[in-house]
Design a protein around this motif. Structure first.
Motif, short mmCIF file in Angstrom:
data_model
loop_
_atom_site.label_atom_id
_atom_site.label_comp_id
_atom_site.label_asym_id
_atom_site.label_seq_id
_atom_site.Cartn_x
_atom_site.Cartn_y
_atom_site.Cartn_z
N UNK A 223 -6.18 -11.46 -3.61
CA UNK A 223 -5.55 -11.45 -2.29
C UNK A 223 -6.33 -12.31 -1.30
N UNK A 224 -5.59 -12.92 -0.39
CA UNK A 224 -6.21 -13.72 0.66
C UNK A 224 -6.04 -13.13 2.03
N UNK A 225 -5.34 -12.01 2.06
CA UNK A 225 -5.03 -11.37 3.33
C UNK A 225 -4.96 -9.87 3.09
N UNK A 226 -5.40 -9.10 4.05
CA UNK A 226 -5.36 -7.66 3.92
C UNK A 226 -4.12 -7.06 4.57
N UNK A 227 -4.00 -5.73 4.42
CA UNK A 227 -2.88 -5.06 5.04
C UNK A 227 -2.80 -3.61 4.66
N UNK A 228 -2.04 -2.87 5.41
CA UNK A 228 -1.79 -1.45 5.14
C UNK A 228 -0.29 -1.21 5.24
N UNK A 229 0.24 -0.53 4.24
CA UNK A 229 1.67 -0.27 4.14
C UNK A 229 2.47 -1.57 4.17
N UNK A 230 2.06 -2.46 3.30
CA UNK A 230 2.72 -3.76 3.17
C UNK A 230 4.04 -3.58 2.45
N UNK A 231 5.10 -4.15 2.96
CA UNK A 231 6.40 -4.08 2.31
C UNK A 231 6.47 -5.09 1.16
N UNK B 182 1.38 -4.37 -4.88
CA UNK B 182 0.72 -4.47 -3.57
C UNK B 182 1.28 -3.45 -2.60
N UNK B 183 2.59 -3.27 -2.62
CA UNK B 183 3.21 -2.27 -1.75
C UNK B 183 2.69 -0.88 -2.07
N UNK B 184 2.59 -0.56 -3.36
CA UNK B 184 2.18 0.78 -3.77
C UNK B 184 0.72 1.05 -3.41
N UNK B 185 -0.17 0.12 -3.74
CA UNK B 185 -1.58 0.32 -3.41
C UNK B 185 -1.75 0.47 -1.90
#
Length: 304
Positions: free
Chosen positions: A155-163, A246-249
């Motif tokens: 990954x090159x970008x982070x996030x939380x609750x990514x769709x 990615x969405x699940x994690x």
């Protein structure tokens, strides 16, 4: 753009792989081409996705100067893991191919029903080694060392609750990973020891950016042990594709830039064969993923 971490003249460097098996020191190449390129993969990822895209475009438009003192022959340098020391643990996805679910149910007492959500586990950073480096076989800890060839997503970008529809925008690149497993050390269903021993995540040889991969969900994965093919699968057969993973994690835990996701292995692992097969000191395991390259590692005795 193909990127490597490598060692030359006693120093660890970030490299760009050019045609004709040439590797340019990325920082010095950047200085010669008007770009402030860091000296490590983690530093480069920290520069962001827009910088990656600009750099990739300039690499494609630039012929490497073979006479430059920062250009090396690929065979003359020590190739390291893309991130020799990852920023944090590797996310692993278990049972992500239909036929692997079936073979695991037969041989490892896992559920024969297809998972309804990702099976997520973790491999510590101490597991990561480079192509060519030795996987340590500790006979006091396992008599069932197994292979698992997998596509790695960085990954090159982070996030939380990514769709899911936004998830591919987080991907920095791809690599190869071998999710080595000690099948006889799954402690009451906990996988951390089975999968987390030192050297249990060979990775590399390169990190390849998404503009070089037409479709990450249509890549052939082949595993060979001592030159004999053991796995031959395709990422199109993933149960959960990269956006869903990615969405699940990220639905329960934030993902960060430089996170590594091992996306699961196709059928053909040693535990699922009849009779079962394991790796032993003196063996060599190779993972090949089309468009990325070959990850090859010997097995050595590390019994104490």
């Amino acid at each position: 753009m193909k990127l490597v971490s490598f060692r030359a003249s006693g120093a660890d460097r970030l490299g760009i792989v050019f045609p004709e098996n040439k590797v340019a020191d990325a920082q010095q190449w950047g200085a010669a081409n008007g770009m402030d390129v860091p000296d490590s993969m983690l530093g480069l990822i920290d520069k962001g996705l827009e910088f990656r895209d600009s750099m990739s475009a300039k690499v494609k438009a630039t012929a490497v100067d073979d006479n430059a003192d920062y250009v090396y022959d690929y065979e003359a340098v020590k190739i390291l893991a893309p991130m020799p020391k990852p920023a944090r643990n590797i996310w692993g996805i278990g049972l992500n191919y239909t036929e692997h679910v079936a073979e695991s149910a037969r041989s490892l007492d896992t559920d024969n029903k297809l998972p309804q959500e990702c099976i997520i586990f973790s491999k510590p950073t101490n597991t990561v080694i480079a192509t060519g480096e030795a996987i340590k076989h500790n006979g006091n800890q396992t008599q069932q060392m197994d292979w698992e060839g997998e596509l790695a997503v960085i990954l090159g970008k982070g996030g939380f609750r990514v769709k899911a529809e936004d998830a591919m925008d987080l991907v920095y690149g791809y690599s190869i990973i071998n999710d080595i497993s000690a099948r006889d050390n799954r402690r009451q269903g906990q996988w951390i020891v089975s999968k987390g021993m030192d050297t249990y995540a060979p990775m590399g040889p390169v990190l390849i950016t998404p503009d070089e991969i037409e479709d990450p969900h249509n890549l052939q994965i082949i595993t060979k042990v001592n030159g004999v093919e053991k796995q031959n699968g395709n990422t199109k057969n993933m149960l959960f594709r990269i956006p869903e993973i990615i969405q699940d994690i990220s639905s329960v835990m934030s993902v960060d830039p430089a996170d590594i996701i091992a996306t699961g292995t196709p059928a053909g692992v040693g535990a699922g064969r009849d009779p079962q097969e394991w790796m032993w000191p003196g063996d060599e395991v190779e993972i090949i993923i089309e468009g990325i390259g070959s990850l090859k590692n010997p097995i050595v005795d590390d019994t104490y």
